[in-house]
Write a protein that holds these residues in place. Structure first.
Motif, PDB file in Angstrom:
ATOM      1  N   LEU A  46     -10.499 -14.812   2.802  1.00 32.94           N
ATOM      2  CA  LEU A  46      -9.473 -15.233   1.852  1.00 32.94           C
ATOM      3  C   LEU A  46      -9.702 -14.623   0.471  1.00 32.94           C
ATOM      4  O   LEU A  46      -8.739 -14.292  -0.234  1.00 32.94           O
ATOM      5  CB  LEU A  46      -9.448 -16.757   1.759  1.00 32.94           C
ATOM      6  CG  LEU A  46      -8.928 -17.498   3.003  1.00 32.94           C
ATOM      7  CD1 LEU A  46      -9.094 -19.008   2.822  1.00 32.94           C
ATOM      8  CD2 LEU A  46      -7.463 -17.162   3.258  1.00 32.94           C
ATOM      9  N   LEU A  47     -10.953 -14.473   0.078  1.00 31.20           N
ATOM     10  CA  LEU A  47     -11.250 -13.831  -1.207  1.00 31.20           C
ATOM     11  C   LEU A  47     -10.810 -12.372  -1.196  1.00 31.20           C
ATOM     12  O   LEU A  47     -10.255 -11.869  -2.183  1.00 31.20           O
ATOM     13  CB  LEU A  47     -12.747 -13.944  -1.505  1.00 31.20           C
ATOM     14  CG  LEU A  47     -13.217 -13.408  -2.859  1.00 31.20           C
ATOM     15  CD1 LEU A  47     -12.556 -14.167  -4.003  1.00 31.20           C
ATOM     16  CD2 LEU A  47     -14.738 -13.504  -2.976  1.00 31.20           C
ATOM     17  N   PHE A  74       6.081  -9.724  -0.075  1.00 28.93           N
ATOM     18  CA  PHE A  74       4.777  -9.504  -0.710  1.00 28.93           C
ATOM     19  C   PHE A  74       4.815  -9.884  -2.179  1.00 28.93           C
ATOM     20  O   PHE A  74       3.815 -10.346  -2.733  1.00 28.93           O
ATOM     21  CB  PHE A  74       4.361  -8.045  -0.538  1.00 28.93           C
ATOM     22  CG  PHE A  74       2.957  -7.758  -0.989  1.00 28.93           C
ATOM     23  CD1 PHE A  74       1.874  -8.114  -0.210  1.00 28.93           C
ATOM     24  CD2 PHE A  74       2.717  -7.135  -2.210  1.00 28.93           C
ATOM     25  CE1 PHE A  74       0.584  -7.855  -0.616  1.00 28.93           C
ATOM     26  CE2 PHE A  74       1.429  -6.877  -2.632  1.00 28.93           C
ATOM     27  CZ  PHE A  74       0.359  -7.242  -1.830  1.00 28.93           C
ATOM     28  N   PHE A  75       5.952  -9.691  -2.828  1.00 29.78           N
ATOM     29  CA  PHE A  75       6.069 -10.074  -4.241  1.00 29.78           C
ATOM     30  C   PHE A  75       5.952 -11.581  -4.402  1.00 29.78           C
ATOM     31  O   PHE A  75       5.306 -12.066  -5.338  1.00 29.78           O
ATOM     32  CB  PHE A  75       7.398  -9.572  -4.804  1.00 29.78           C
ATOM     33  CG  PHE A  75       7.627  -9.969  -6.231  1.00 29.78           C
ATOM     34  CD1 PHE A  75       6.974  -9.311  -7.272  1.00 29.78           C
ATOM     35  CD2 PHE A  75       8.487 -11.019  -6.549  1.00 29.78           C
ATOM     36  CE1 PHE A  75       7.180  -9.683  -8.593  1.00 29.78           C
ATOM     37  CE2 PHE A  75       8.693 -11.398  -7.854  1.00 29.78           C
ATOM     38  CZ  PHE A  75       8.040 -10.716  -8.881  1.00 29.78           C
ATOM     39  N   ARG A  76       6.579 -12.367  -3.497  1.00 33.07           N
ATOM     40  CA  ARG A  76       6.458 -13.825  -3.579  1.00 33.07           C
ATOM     41  C   ARG A  76       5.032 -14.287  -3.301  1.00 33.07           C
ATOM     42  O   ARG A  76       4.533 -15.218  -3.949  1.00 33.07           O
ATOM     43  CB  ARG A  76       7.442 -14.474  -2.594  1.00 33.07           C
ATOM     44  CG  ARG A  76       8.894 -14.377  -3.015  1.00 33.07           C
ATOM     45  CD  ARG A  76       9.759 -15.323  -2.213  1.00 33.07           C
ATOM     46  NE  ARG A  76       9.827 -14.926  -0.808  1.00 33.07           N
ATOM     47  CZ  ARG A  76      10.761 -14.136  -0.290  1.00 33.07           C
ATOM     48  NH1 ARG A  76      11.718 -13.643  -1.070  1.00 33.07           N
ATOM     49  NH2 ARG A  76      10.754 -13.852   0.990  1.00 33.07           N
ATOM     50  N   ILE A  77       4.390 -13.640  -2.343  1.00 30.87           N
ATOM     51  CA  ILE A  77       2.992 -13.974  -2.065  1.00 30.87           C
ATOM     52  C   ILE A  77       2.114 -13.619  -3.258  1.00 30.87           C
ATOM     53  O   ILE A  77       1.217 -14.379  -3.646  1.00 30.87           O
ATOM     54  CB  ILE A  77       2.514 -13.246  -0.793  1.00 30.87           C
ATOM     55  CG1 ILE A  77       3.297 -13.752   0.426  1.00 30.87           C
ATOM     56  CG2 ILE A  77       1.016 -13.454  -0.586  1.00 30.87           C
ATOM     57  CD1 ILE A  77       2.964 -13.012   1.703  1.00 30.87           C
ATOM     58  N   ALA A 120      -3.954  -8.918  -2.800  1.00 33.47           N
ATOM     59  CA  ALA A 120      -2.660  -9.293  -3.353  1.00 33.47           C
ATOM     60  C   ALA A 120      -2.601  -9.078  -4.868  1.00 33.47           C
ATOM     61  O   ALA A 120      -1.535  -8.760  -5.410  1.00 33.47           O
ATOM     62  CB  ALA A 120      -2.347 -10.751  -3.021  1.00 33.47           C
ATOM     63  N   LYS A 121      -3.720  -9.258  -5.555  1.00 26.95           N
ATOM     64  CA  LYS A 121      -3.734  -9.077  -7.009  1.00 26.95           C
ATOM     65  C   LYS A 121      -3.730  -7.607  -7.413  1.00 26.95           C
ATOM     66  O   LYS A 121      -3.173  -7.252  -8.458  1.00 26.95           O
ATOM     67  CB  LYS A 121      -4.974  -9.761  -7.593  1.00 26.95           C
ATOM     68  CG  LYS A 121      -4.969 -11.278  -7.476  1.00 26.95           C
ATOM     69  CD  LYS A 121      -3.928 -11.933  -8.347  1.00 26.95           C
ATOM     70  CE  LYS A 121      -4.313 -11.878  -9.808  1.00 26.95           C
ATOM     71  NZ  LYS A 121      -3.355 -12.631 -10.660  1.00 26.95           N
ATOM     72  N   GLN A 152      -2.128 -20.317  -5.657  1.00 26.30           N
ATOM     73  CA  GLN A 152      -1.837 -21.523  -4.887  1.00 26.30           C
ATOM     74  C   GLN A 152      -2.056 -21.301  -3.401  1.00 26.30           C
ATOM     75  O   GLN A 152      -2.576 -22.173  -2.702  1.00 26.30           O
ATOM     76  CB  GLN A 152      -0.395 -21.965  -5.147  1.00 26.30           C
ATOM     77  CG  GLN A 152      -0.120 -22.344  -6.599  1.00 26.30           C
ATOM     78  CD  GLN A 152       1.337 -22.700  -6.825  1.00 26.30           C
ATOM     79  OE1 GLN A 152       2.164 -22.590  -5.923  1.00 26.30           O
ATOM     80  NE2 GLN A 152       1.638 -23.122  -8.060  1.00 26.30           N
ATOM     81  N   TRP A 153      -1.689 -20.106  -2.911  1.00 27.12           N
ATOM     82  CA  TRP A 153      -1.936 -19.781  -1.502  1.00 27.12           C
ATOM     83  C   TRP A 153      -3.423 -19.786  -1.198  1.00 27.12           C
ATOM     84  O   TRP A 153      -3.848 -20.238  -0.116  1.00 27.12           O
ATOM     85  CB  TRP A 153      -1.336 -18.423  -1.163  1.00 27.12           C
ATOM     86  CG  TRP A 153       0.144 -18.429  -0.940  1.00 27.12           C
ATOM     87  CD1 TRP A 153       1.105 -18.040  -1.820  1.00 27.12           C
ATOM     88  CD2 TRP A 153       0.837 -18.850   0.242  1.00 27.12           C
ATOM     89  NE1 TRP A 153       2.347 -18.187  -1.277  1.00 27.12           N
ATOM     90  CE2 TRP A 153       2.217 -18.682   0.000  1.00 27.12           C
ATOM     91  CE3 TRP A 153       0.429 -19.344   1.475  1.00 27.12           C
ATOM     92  CZ2 TRP A 153       3.180 -18.996   0.951  1.00 27.12           C
ATOM     93  CZ3 TRP A 153       1.392 -19.652   2.423  1.00 27.12           C
ATOM     94  CH2 TRP A 153       2.741 -19.479   2.160  1.00 27.12           C
TER      95      TRP A 153
END
Length: 333
Positions: free
Chosen positions: A101-102, A118-121, A108-109, A127-128
Motif C-alpha cells: 500500500l505504501l 486515476f485522477f480521482r484515486i 499515485a502521488k 483516504q484510500w
C-alpha cells in the motif's frame, strides 16, 4: 553446543536490532518535535510507515519466539504455539500488504494522472491509503485465524508445512476444501499485494528514471532539490524491492531443500525475516527525508542528555574523594 549458543546469540542480536530500529521509527513519527520549519510528511505517509514498522517489529519478535520454541522444544501447551504462529502469520501478511500500500501511495502521488479514474484515486489517495490499511488488517486477522485450529508444534513443523500436520487424517472433501481456502488465502494475502507492489515499483522507477534524465539534461538550479528527492525515492524503492526479493528467495530455496531439518529451516526463516525487517527500517530512515531529520534530532537530544549525565557523574566523582578524605582525616583524629 558452542555453535548452538552462537546461533542463538546471532538470532537475539538480529531480533533486538530489528525491533529497536522499527520502534525508533514509530517513536520518531509520534513525537511532535523534529524538523521544525520543514516538511514533516503527510499524515497518511507517517501512518503507513508506522504501520510497516509496527508489523516488522512484531514479525521479529514472533519469528524469534517460534524459533526458540523449536530449538528448545519447550512448547508443552498447544495454545501457546497457536498464538505465536497466529501472530507470526498476521505480522508477515500485514508487512507485505502495508509495504504494498505504501508503494501504491507513492505511485499515485508521483505518476501524472492520465485518466479520470486515476485522477480521482490520486486526489483522494490519502483516504484510500487509510482505509486500505484498516481493511487489509481486518481481513488478514480474519483469514489467518485458520491457523488457530491447526495442531502444530514448532519442533516438527515450519510455517510452510503446518497444514500437513492437521490434514493427514482428513478425507478427500476436507482436503479439497482446505486446498481451495489456502488458494484464496495465497491469492489475497500474497499474490495480490506482491503484484501491486511490483507493478507500482516498476511504474515509479520507469517514470522517475526518465524524469531524472530530463532534469539532469537541463542546467536549472531550481530543480536540484526536486532532483535529489526523486533520486532518494528511486533508491528507496529499488532497495526495498531487492530486500523483499532476497528474503523470498532465501525462504523459498530453504524450504525446497528436503535434507534440512525443521529446526534449521526455522532458523534460516527467522534470520531472513529479521534481516528483512532491519533492512527495511534502515532503508526508511535513510531515504525518507522527514524521518531522517527526526532520527537525527533524536540522536542529538540523546547525545546532549548523555553529555550532561556524564558531566554530572564526573562532578559527583570529583567531589566524593574530597568528602571521603575529610571523613578519613576526622576518623584518624
Amino acid at each position: 553446543m558452542n555453535s548452538a549458543v552462537i546461533g542463538t546469540t546471532v538470532h537475539c542480536i538480529l531480533t533486538c536490532a530489528g525491533v529497536l530500529s522499527n520502534l525508533l521509527i514509530i517513536l520518531c513519527l509520534l513525537l511532535p518535535w523534529g524538523g521544525e520549519g520543514q516538511v514533516k510528511g503527510s499524515g497518511a505517509v507517517n501512518l503507513a510507515v508506522a504501520s510497516v514498522a509496527g508489523s516488522n517489529a512484531l514479525l521479529c519478535l514472533s519469528s524469534t519466539l517460534w524459533f526458540l520454541l523449536a530449538f528448545l522444544n519447550k512448547c508443552q501447551h498447544q495454545w501457546a504455539c497457536k498464538t505465536i504462529l497466529y501472530i507470526l502469520v498476521v505480522s508477515i501478511y500485514t508487512s507485505i500488504w502495508f509495504t504494498s500500500l505504501l508503494c501504491v501511495f507513492y505511485c499515485a502521488k508521483i505518476l501524472p494522472a492520465q485518466s479520470s479514474l486515476f485522477f480521482r484515486i490520486k486526489k483522494n489517495i490519502s483516504q484510500w491509503l487509510q482505509w486500505g490499511l484498516v481493511v487489509s488488517l481486518v481481513i488478514i486477522c480474519t483469514m489467518s485465524s485458520y491457523f488457530l485450529v491447526l495442531d502444530v508444534y514448532p519442533s516438527n513443523s515450519t510455517l510452510y508445512n503446518t497444514t500437513a500436520v492437521n490434514s493427514s487424517g482428513a478425507d478427500v472433501s476436507q482436503q479439497n476444501t482446505t486446498s481451495v481456502f489456502f488458494g484464496l488465502c495465497y491469492f489475497f494475502l500474497v499474490a495480490l499485494p506482491v503484484g501491486l507492489m511490483v507493478s507500482s515499483c516498476v511504474a515509479i522507477l520507469v517514470y522517475l528514471c526518465k524524469h531524472v534524465r530530463r532534469m539532469e539534461s537541463g542546467s536549472s538550479e531550481f530543480s536540484s532539490p526536486q532532483l535529489e528527492s526523486h533520486k532518494r525515492v528511486i533508491w528507496m524503492i529499488a532497495t526495498q524491492v531487492i530486500l523483499y526479493c532476497l528474503c523470498i528467495l532465501v525462504i523459498a530455496f530453504t524450504n525446497a531443500i528436503d535434507s534440512l531439518s525443521s529446526i534449521t529451516t526455522n532458523a534460516i526463516f527467522n534470520l531472513a525475516l529479521c534481516c528483512y525487517a532491519f533492512g527495511t527500517s534502515v532503508n526508511c530512515i535513510v531515504r525518507i527525508s522527514h524521518l531522517n531529520r527526526r532520527v537525527s534530532h533524536l540522536g542529538k537530544r540523546l547525545t546532549s542528555y548523555g553529555s550532561l549525565l556524564w558531566r554530572g557523574c564526573l562532578a559527583s566523582y570529583q567531589s566524593n574523594p574530597s568528602a571521603s578524605g575529610q571523613n578519613q582525616n576526622r576518623a584518624n583524629q
